[in-house]
Motif scaffolding. Structure first.
Motif, PDB file in Angstrom:
ATOM      1  N   ALA A 185      28.426  34.681  46.572  1.00 42.33           N
ATOM      2  CA  ALA A 185      29.491  34.688  47.573  1.00 42.33           C
ATOM      3  C   ALA A 185      30.809  34.236  46.957  1.00 42.33           C
ATOM      4  CB  ALA A 185      29.122  33.784  48.744  1.00 42.33           C
ATOM      5  N   PHE A 186      30.743  33.215  46.112  1.00 37.72           N
ATOM      6  CA  PHE A 186      31.948  32.754  45.430  1.00 37.72           C
ATOM      7  C   PHE A 186      32.515  33.854  44.536  1.00 37.72           C
ATOM      8  CE2 PHE A 186      33.447  31.072  41.307  1.00 37.72           C
ATOM      9  CZ  PHE A 186      34.642  30.523  41.728  1.00 37.72           C
ATOM     10  N   GLY A 187      31.651  34.518  43.773  1.00 35.74           N
ATOM     11  CA  GLY A 187      32.108  35.593  42.897  1.00 35.74           C
ATOM     12  C   GLY A 187      32.738  36.734  43.667  1.00 35.74           C
ATOM     13  N   LEU A 188      32.158  37.091  44.802  1.00 34.15           N
ATOM     14  CA  LEU A 188      32.738  38.153  45.636  1.00 34.15           C
ATOM     15  C   LEU A 188      34.103  37.741  46.172  1.00 34.15           C
ATOM     16  CD1 LEU A 188      29.623  39.392  47.653  1.00 34.15           C
ATOM     17  CD2 LEU A 188      30.847  40.599  45.822  1.00 34.15           C
ATOM     18  N   GLY A 189      34.274  36.431  46.422  1.00 30.80           N
ATOM     19  CA  GLY A 189      35.577  35.956  46.877  1.00 30.80           C
ATOM     20  C   GLY A 189      36.657  36.144  45.826  1.00 30.80           C
ATOM     21  N   THR A 190      36.284  36.020  44.556  1.00 29.72           N
ATOM     22  CA  THR A 190      37.278  36.202  43.473  1.00 29.72           C
ATOM     23  C   THR A 190      37.499  37.673  43.145  1.00 29.72           C
ATOM     24  OG1 THR A 190      35.627  36.088  41.687  1.00 29.72           O
ATOM     25  CG2 THR A 190      36.567  34.001  42.453  1.00 29.72           C
ATOM     26  N   LEU A 191      36.616  38.549  43.626  1.00 32.70           N
ATOM     27  CA  LEU A 191      36.663  39.956  43.228  1.00 32.70           C
ATOM     28  C   LEU A 191      37.951  40.680  43.630  1.00 32.70           C
ATOM     29  CD1 LEU A 191      35.125  42.268  41.886  1.00 32.70           C
ATOM     30  CD2 LEU A 191      34.005  42.712  44.082  1.00 32.70           C
ATOM     31  N   PRO A 192      38.427  40.562  44.888  1.00 30.91           N
ATOM     32  CA  PRO A 192      39.643  41.308  45.247  1.00 30.91           C
ATOM     33  C   PRO A 192      40.824  41.012  44.329  1.00 30.91           C
ATOM     34  CG  PRO A 192      38.599  40.420  47.210  1.00 30.91           C
ATOM     35  CD  PRO A 192      37.891  39.806  46.038  1.00 30.91           C
ATOM     36  N   MET A 193      40.969  39.743  43.921  1.00 30.34           N
ATOM     37  CA  MET A 193      42.096  39.384  43.079  1.00 30.34           C
ATOM     38  C   MET A 193      42.015  40.061  41.723  1.00 30.34           C
ATOM     39  SD  MET A 193      44.855  37.666  43.198  1.00 30.34           S
ATOM     40  CE  MET A 193      44.554  36.540  44.557  1.00 30.34           C
ATOM     41  N   LEU A 194      40.851  40.051  41.109  1.00 33.66           N
ATOM     42  CA  LEU A 194      40.716  40.641  39.792  1.00 33.66           C
ATOM     43  C   LEU A 194      40.792  42.160  39.842  1.00 33.66           C
ATOM     44  CD1 LEU A 194      38.070  38.348  38.075  1.00 33.66           C
ATOM     45  CD2 LEU A 194      40.533  38.399  37.768  1.00 33.66           C
ATOM     46  N   LEU A 195      40.350  42.760  40.934  1.00 37.13           N
ATOM     47  CA  LEU A 195      40.546  44.202  41.088  1.00 37.13           C
ATOM     48  C   LEU A 195      42.023  44.526  41.250  1.00 37.13           C
ATOM     49  CD1 LEU A 195      37.613  45.223  43.485  1.00 37.13           C
ATOM     50  CD2 LEU A 195      37.762  45.537  41.017  1.00 37.13           C
ATOM     51  N   ALA A 196      42.728  43.696  42.016  1.00 28.90           N
ATOM     52  CA  ALA A 196      44.158  43.918  42.230  1.00 28.90           C
ATOM     53  C   ALA A 196      44.956  43.750  40.940  1.00 28.90           C
ATOM     54  CB  ALA A 196      44.690  42.968  43.293  1.00 28.90           C
ATOM     55  N   MET A 197      44.446  42.921  40.032  1.00 29.46           N
ATOM     56  CA  MET A 197      45.132  42.734  38.754  1.00 29.46           C
ATOM     57  C   MET A 197      45.302  44.062  38.031  1.00 29.46           C
ATOM     58  SD  MET A 197      46.034  39.595  38.027  1.00 29.46           S
ATOM     59  CE  MET A 197      46.613  39.634  39.719  1.00 29.46           C
ATOM     60  N   GLY A 198      44.303  44.945  38.159  1.00 31.78           N
ATOM     61  CA  GLY A 198      44.387  46.230  37.488  1.00 31.78           C
ATOM     62  C   GLY A 198      45.406  47.159  38.108  1.00 31.78           C
ATOM     63  N   MET A 199      45.692  46.962  39.402  1.00 29.83           N
ATOM     64  CA  MET A 199      46.611  47.854  40.089  1.00 29.83           C
ATOM     65  C   MET A 199      48.054  47.389  39.978  1.00 29.83           C
ATOM     66  SD  MET A 199      44.376  48.663  43.519  1.00 29.83           S
ATOM     67  CE  MET A 199      45.533  49.900  44.076  1.00 29.83           C
ATOM     68  N   ALA A 200      48.262  46.094  40.105  1.00 31.43           N
ATOM     69  CA  ALA A 200      49.631  45.569  40.109  1.00 31.43           C
ATOM     70  C   ALA A 200      49.989  44.835  38.823  1.00 31.43           C
ATOM     71  CB  ALA A 200      49.827  44.657  41.307  1.00 31.43           C
ATOM     72  N   GLY A 201      48.963  44.442  38.058  1.00 31.93           N
ATOM     73  CA  GLY A 201      49.203  43.843  36.758  1.00 31.93           C
ATOM     74  C   GLY A 201      50.047  42.583  36.789  1.00 31.93           C
ATOM     75  N   ALA A 202      51.018  42.532  35.885  1.00 31.40           N
ATOM     76  CA  ALA A 202      51.801  41.318  35.659  1.00 31.40           C
ATOM     77  C   ALA A 202      52.615  40.908  36.882  1.00 31.40           C
ATOM     78  CB  ALA A 202      52.727  41.520  34.462  1.00 31.40           C
ATOM     79  N   LYS A 203      53.085  41.884  37.674  1.00 33.19           N
ATOM     80  CA  LYS A 203      53.914  41.542  38.828  1.00 33.19           C
ATOM     81  C   LYS A 203      53.135  40.697  39.834  1.00 33.19           C
ATOM     82  CE  LYS A 203      57.109  45.464  38.661  1.00 33.19           C
ATOM     83  NZ  LYS A 203      57.634  46.639  39.393  1.00 33.19           N
ATOM     84  N   LEU A 204      51.897  41.099  40.127  1.00 33.10           N
ATOM     85  CA  LEU A 204      51.076  40.329  41.058  1.00 33.10           C
ATOM     86  C   LEU A 204      50.736  38.971  40.462  1.00 33.10           C
ATOM     87  CD1 LEU A 204      49.461  40.077  43.658  1.00 33.10           C
ATOM     88  CD2 LEU A 204      47.558  41.228  42.517  1.00 33.10           C
ATOM     89  N   ARG A 205      50.481  38.950  39.163  1.00 35.98           N
ATOM     90  CA  ARG A 205      50.140  37.691  38.508  1.00 35.98           C
ATOM     91  C   ARG A 205      51.297  36.709  38.589  1.00 35.98           C
ATOM     92  NH1 ARG A 205      48.041  39.964  34.578  1.00 35.98           N
ATOM     93  NH2 ARG A 205      49.554  39.754  32.914  1.00 35.98           N
ATOM     94  N   GLN A 206      52.507  37.201  38.412  1.00 30.33           N
ATOM     95  CA  GLN A 206      53.681  36.338  38.517  1.00 30.33           C
ATOM     96  C   GLN A 206      53.847  35.802  39.934  1.00 30.33           C
ATOM     97  OE1 GLN A 206      56.918  38.761  37.144  1.00 30.33           O
ATOM     98  NE2 GLN A 206      56.254  38.734  35.001  1.00 30.33           N
ATOM     99  N   TYR A 207      53.586  36.646  40.924  1.00 31.91           N
ATOM    100  CA  TYR A 207      53.711  36.215  42.312  1.00 31.91           C
ATOM    101  C   TYR A 207      52.693  35.123  42.629  1.00 31.91           C
ATOM    102  CZ  TYR A 207      53.130  36.267  47.372  1.00 31.91           C
ATOM    103  OH  TYR A 207      53.012  35.895  48.682  1.00 31.91           O
ATOM    104  N   LEU A 208      51.467  35.307  42.165  1.00 32.66           N
ATOM    105  CA  LEU A 208      50.404  34.351  42.473  1.00 32.66           C
ATOM    106  C   LEU A 208      50.577  33.020  41.754  1.00 32.66           C
ATOM    107  CD1 LEU A 208      47.385  36.797  42.425  1.00 32.66           C
ATOM    108  CD2 LEU A 208      48.392  35.708  44.420  1.00 32.66           C
TER     109      LEU A 208
END
Length: 255
Positions: free
Chosen positions: A190-213
């Motif tokens: 359950a914990f791993g699934l909670g982290t999944l959306p963020m790491l999937l989003a990293m591939g789509m938005a890359g550095a911009k999302l990382r800077q925002y977070l």
């Protein structure tokens, strides 16, 4: 075990993943090259012809396999922790062991919340201690790069799940209190699934999302959420009584 708050804690805590793992997830995407030698995103979002769609499908398979391996390693660690702790508790009949464990697990959640807020860096020292294990595993990573097949991605994710991370360690302590290998695995899943959306989003938005977070306001908000789980759990453990709907928000609820 209450899996919903574990899932939410993973989602809130994944702002840490954005800084620690986001760049690495992007780097691993080189296994799906575009024409002309340029590497693709982890999850390409450009709209084009069949060639681009094939690249997108290939890259998506890589990132799904990678995260399956990562979450699988979390579940394995949770199964080991839950199974060992459950056996010790049943053999020794030590209710004090469980009680101390509940306090420690919720204190770790508080430490995790403060860590996400950059208010206290104590978990960084825990990560440094875990680096001993990672130094032994690190040589196994080299043969898996470049990550050009889903099988390599799966294996790499499985190894990456053992990277020293205070957030994972705090959740493992919660998994220990599950009382069984199965419940420990489910908690870490359950914990791993909670982290999944963020790491999937990293591939789509890359550095911009990382800077925002990595903005302080975002980290503070997520840290406060995790901190709140820890404080609620401590209040629940201290009172030792049932609180109805409030119990749903506690990651570690005593039977």
């Amino acid at each position: 075990m209450n899996l919903l708050p574990v899932l939410i804690a993973g989602l809130a805590g994944s702002v840490h993943c954005a800084g620690m793992c986001g760049g690495i997830v992007g780097a691993f995407s080189v296994g799906a090259p575009r024409s002309g030698g340029a590497s693709a995103r982890v999850i390409p979002i450009a709209q084009a012809g069949a060639g681009t769609m094939a690249i997108a499908a290939s890259a998506s398979a890589h990132v799904v396999a990678y995260n399956a391996g990562r979450i699988g390693s979390y579940m394995l660690a949770g199964a080991v922790a839950g199974g060992l702790a459950g056996s010790v508790a049943s053999l020794a009949r030590l209710s004090a062991f469980q009680q101390a464990g509940y306090w420690m697990a919720n204190l770790m959640l508080i430490a995790m919340g403060l860590y996400l807020m950059d208010a206290w860096r104590g978990l960084a020292r825990v990560e440094a201690a875990g680096g001993v294990l990672w130094r032994r595993l690190q040589p196994l990573v080299k043969p898996l790069l470049p990550m050009d097949t889903p099988l390599k991605a799966l294996a790499l994710g499985g190894l990456w799940g053992w990277v020293p991370c205070g957030m994972v360690y705090s959740m493992l302590l919660t998994a220990m209190l599950s009382g069984s290998a199965l419940d420990g695995a489910l908690a870490m899943g359950a914990f791993g699934l909670g982290t999944l959306p963020m790491l999937l989003a990293m591939g789509m938005a890359g550095a911009k999302l990382r800077q925002y977070l990595q903005q302080q306001a975002v980290r503070v908000a997520c840290g406060l959420l995790v901190l709140g789980f820890g404080l609620l759990g401590m209040a629940r453990t201290a009172s030792g009584s049932q609180h109805g709907w409030l119990d749903i928000l506690c990651l570690t609820v005593q039977p």
